[in-house]
Design a protein around this motif. Sequence first.
Motif, short mmCIF file in Angstrom:
data_model
loop_
_atom_site.label_atom_id
_atom_site.label_comp_id
_atom_site.label_asym_id
_atom_site.label_seq_id
_atom_site.Cartn_x
_atom_site.Cartn_y
_atom_site.Cartn_z
N LYS A 140 -13.44 8.25 -43.14
CA LYS A 140 -14.51 8.81 -42.59
C LYS A 140 -14.73 8.92 -41.24
N LEU A 141 -15.05 10.00 -40.56
CA LEU A 141 -15.32 10.29 -39.26
C LEU A 141 -16.76 10.42 -39.04
N ASP A 142 -17.64 9.38 -38.59
CA ASP A 142 -18.80 9.67 -38.65
C ASP A 142 -19.47 9.66 -37.07
N CYS A 143 -18.43 9.90 -36.15
CA CYS A 143 -19.04 10.05 -34.67
C CYS A 143 -19.90 11.20 -34.60
N PHE A 144 -19.46 12.30 -35.13
CA PHE A 144 -20.31 13.61 -35.01
C PHE A 144 -21.59 13.76 -35.82
N GLU A 145 -22.02 12.74 -36.50
CA GLU A 145 -23.21 12.69 -36.70
C GLU A 145 -24.16 12.61 -35.68
N CYS A 146 -23.95 11.81 -34.88
CA CYS A 146 -24.86 12.03 -33.53
C CYS A 146 -24.02 12.50 -32.65
N HIS A 147 -22.74 12.32 -32.08
CA HIS A 147 -22.05 13.05 -31.01
C HIS A 147 -21.95 14.53 -31.24
N GLN A 148 -22.01 15.05 -30.01
CA GLN A 148 -21.82 16.64 -30.08
C GLN A 148 -20.19 17.02 -30.26
N PRO A 149 -19.83 17.80 -31.34
CA PRO A 149 -18.38 18.07 -31.45
C PRO A 149 -17.86 19.10 -30.59
N ARG A 150 -18.99 19.95 -30.12
CA ARG A 150 -18.42 21.21 -29.20
C ARG A 150 -18.49 21.01 -27.94
N ALA A 151 -17.35 21.55 -27.14
CA ALA A 151 -17.36 21.37 -25.90
C ALA A 151 -18.33 22.14 -25.07
N GLN A 196 -10.82 16.26 -37.09
CA GLN A 196 -11.32 16.56 -38.55
C GLN A 196 -10.03 16.49 -39.50
N SER A 197 -8.93 17.51 -38.98
CA SER A 197 -7.74 17.67 -39.81
C SER A 197 -7.12 16.50 -40.07
N CYS A 198 -6.89 15.49 -39.02
CA CYS A 198 -6.15 14.47 -39.08
C CYS A 198 -6.93 13.38 -39.87
N HIS A 199 -8.35 13.35 -39.75
CA HIS A 199 -9.08 12.36 -40.56
C HIS A 199 -9.03 12.68 -42.19
N ALA A 200 -9.22 13.67 -42.29
CA ALA A 200 -9.07 14.39 -43.68
C ALA A 200 -7.89 13.94 -44.44
N THR A 205 -13.60 28.09 -31.65
CA THR A 205 -14.83 27.59 -31.99
C THR A 205 -15.29 26.73 -31.02
N GLY A 206 -14.59 26.16 -30.24
CA GLY A 206 -15.04 25.08 -29.11
C GLY A 206 -15.30 23.66 -30.01
N SER A 207 -14.90 23.65 -31.05
CA SER A 207 -15.34 22.36 -31.78
C SER A 207 -14.15 21.35 -32.20
N VAL A 208 -14.16 20.32 -32.42
CA VAL A 208 -13.21 19.33 -33.04
C VAL A 208 -13.72 19.03 -34.22
N HIS A 209 -14.49 19.49 -35.20
CA HIS A 209 -15.10 18.59 -36.09
C HIS A 209 -14.95 19.62 -37.29
N GLN A 210 -14.86 20.91 -37.20
CA GLN A 210 -14.79 21.87 -38.32
C GLN A 210 -13.41 21.73 -39.10
N GLU A 211 -13.39 22.20 -40.37
CA GLU A 211 -12.21 22.15 -40.93
C GLU A 211 -10.90 22.68 -40.10
N GLY A 212 -9.87 21.89 -40.18
CA GLY A 212 -8.72 22.16 -39.58
C GLY A 212 -8.70 22.03 -38.01
N PRO A 255 -1.63 17.36 -41.22
CA PRO A 255 -2.80 17.91 -40.34
C PRO A 255 -2.29 18.77 -39.24
N VAL A 256 -3.16 19.67 -39.06
CA VAL A 256 -2.84 20.58 -37.97
C VAL A 256 -3.15 20.18 -36.71
N ILE A 257 -2.31 20.10 -35.85
CA ILE A 257 -2.67 19.52 -34.58
C ILE A 257 -2.18 20.57 -33.38
#
Lengths: 123, 401, 268
Positions: free
Chosen positions: A99-110, A90-94, A79-86, A23-25
């Motif tokens: 499965k990472l379903d926090c962001f189906e409800c929570h906003q992943p962008r700061a 997202q990268s660690c969960h992938a 991108t201001g986000s934690v949820h897009q590819e890489g 994963p990319v950290i």
Amino acid sequence: MFLSIAALSAPTFAGDGSRTPKPVIEIDTPGKCIAPADEMRRNHMEMLKHQRNLTMREGVRGEPASLNECISCHASKKTGSVHQEGEFCQSCHAYAAVKLDCFECHQPRANFKTSASKPGIKP
Amino acid sequence: MILTQNARLESGLFYLLAGLGSLVIAIGIGTALYMEHSGHIVTGMNNQTVWGLPHVFAIFLIVAASGVLNVASIGSVFGKKIYKARAPLSGLLALGMLAGGLTVIMLDLGRADRIIVAATHFNPTSVFGWNVILYPGFFAIVGIYLWTLMERRMNEYSHIAGLAAFIWRLLLTTGTGSIFGFLVARQGYGSALLAPLFIILSFAWGLAVFFVVQAAICVWNNRSLQENIFSRMRNLLGIFVAATLFFTAILHLTNAYFAKNVGFESFLLFNSEFSAMFWVGQVLLGSLLPIYLIYSPAGNKRGWITIASLLIIFGAFCQLYVFIIGGQAYPLDIFPGYDVTSSFADGAINHYTPSVPEFFLSIGGIGIAFTVTVVGVRLLRVMPRQEALEKLEEDDSDGAA
Amino acid sequence: MSDSKHNAQPELPGKAQTNPARRAFIAAAGVGVAGLGFTAIAPGLHLMAVGEANAATGIATRKPGEAASRAVRWGLLVDINKCAPGCTKCVEACHTENGVTEKLADPRQASQWIRKVELTDRRNGKKTELPMMCQHCANPPCVDVCPTGASMKRADGIVLVDRHSCIGCRYCMMACPYKARSLVHLPLTEQNPLVPRGQGCVESCTLCVHRIDRGQQPACVEQCPEGAMTFGDLNDPSSEISKRIAATHTTQVRSDLRLDVGVRYQGI
């Protein structure tokens, strides 16, 4: 439940990730996290789950563990986000195949601002 | 020689039916994935009609599932051996239909992926919460009951298992009726009568389903039902249907008696798209005509009773549609004495049109019930043997005399 | 006005308490809100004293780590004599604040946390309008019927949906006598960071719980140009809302159901 599976499996997989890219950290906003990285890797889900129940159900606010606080430090500068590819979450969960379903409800962008508009009716 | 040919034909028919059932299930599950991906925007359901066609199908399957078990109960609990011979088929159908109904309900959830939460988080004040215990409990108890029936060494426990299953199924249908009985907000619901109404509905619908399945199996196996059992079950069916009419009439009469509900009742029974469905579908074709067929000379013909049973099932769908969709179509009376309008359809009749995905999901449940039954009938030998039946008939008439 | 509101937004009460600079900043922002939102627009309402971080609203914020208190019961009073015909400022404020911005072809499938309802008295044809939303019942039917306990009432009387355990069965929507709840009918991406909401879960007015916990008023109350809404603690006899309820005739909608609602109306 899913989260505890992650806790068990992540360190195991981390050892021999020869076939899967690691994963990319990248932390664009360096600084001190609320706990050492090892502890965060293993327990962040429990911290968030504990906090989510406290905040949601009892109204406890301002505690150190907070998804929005995670995002504000760890969001990609581009991108201001934690949820897009890489990106951070997202990268660690992938990698750990959790499965990472926090962001189906929570906003992943700061600092995301919703637009003002009249809802419900198509423009 | 002829025997092998028959067996091959039967085997081919089995694979055809099982394949057909599986196809319907596959369509249902595919549709559920599509709904899960897109959200409920692809259904006809909305924030006013929150439960739609899937709930009509699911509740039919669940209510009829508990009712179809009655055939077994009459045998085990009330000691009628001639019914007991049919207990395994009755139990199998009950399991298949409940599985179908529950699957539809669960796949229609907004978050079907989180169904496990329903098991890990329990709210004791919720009728749905009770059902989370009642439905799996039904599977377990009927499963054990089937075991006591079909495993010779366990036969001696079949009476007590049958009694437990009978009590449990009464609780289960009470739970289903009470989903609506415990609702205070909408005028069509919130009546203590709904629990007993659903129990009697389950008796009628379950027996009608049993008749249809039994007739199909008889055709499949090339034999016919004995006169004795046929006439008993037929008369029972007639009584059950008459009782559903009685309970339905009382429900609507009490509701119409209260001034606050007159508007709703006149809407439902006389001024809406549900009125024809109620009078023609539910009352005339679904109740009165079957009663006539059962008690007229036509009732001696097996074919007419199968038709009467199919009509009862048709009436059941009409009844549930009127009850569930019609009950939600009428606007909430939030401000009595005022005409109300808003951007959220306050004060407006809600016109619900089921969408294609909802229909596919719904018939997926029927597919599950059908496939479980077809496979079960083939694998488990749930149908009684001819000779055994004849002996039982003698026993029963001895007992009666 | 909305600018000063947004400036204050990212601050959590915890930080406000621990960091004097931020605290002062919030106080300033809060006074800004007070000045624009109340003193100027609704001079009749002055339930705040200036000086504390939460002084603009008179709402006591809690220390970090402190749970909502049972001693408080948040409520709203809507004076429908002041509610202007055709005005939907409260609806817009709510849906902007809570990120309810998605567009749907069928408004019946869209989420409506608050809506304007137009009433016509059948006896005399008199027309009135009022905002309708979750009434935050003391005995909420939605909480009773929820199979997983996702529908819940917080200690301070705010009725919420815990979306972590909501399975989207919609039983609460069947049970609510006010049609206050909506199912999110499609995937969402434009959420406000402080107001998580998503596909397949049921939602409704939260009384802007994220604002209350920061010592701010609900967005609808703050943005109402007529000052028709009063927010406060129903349990505190000295609060503005309690005094007004004691002094004037107010109505609980569907009072026949004895739900003991937190939202009261004046002038129905």
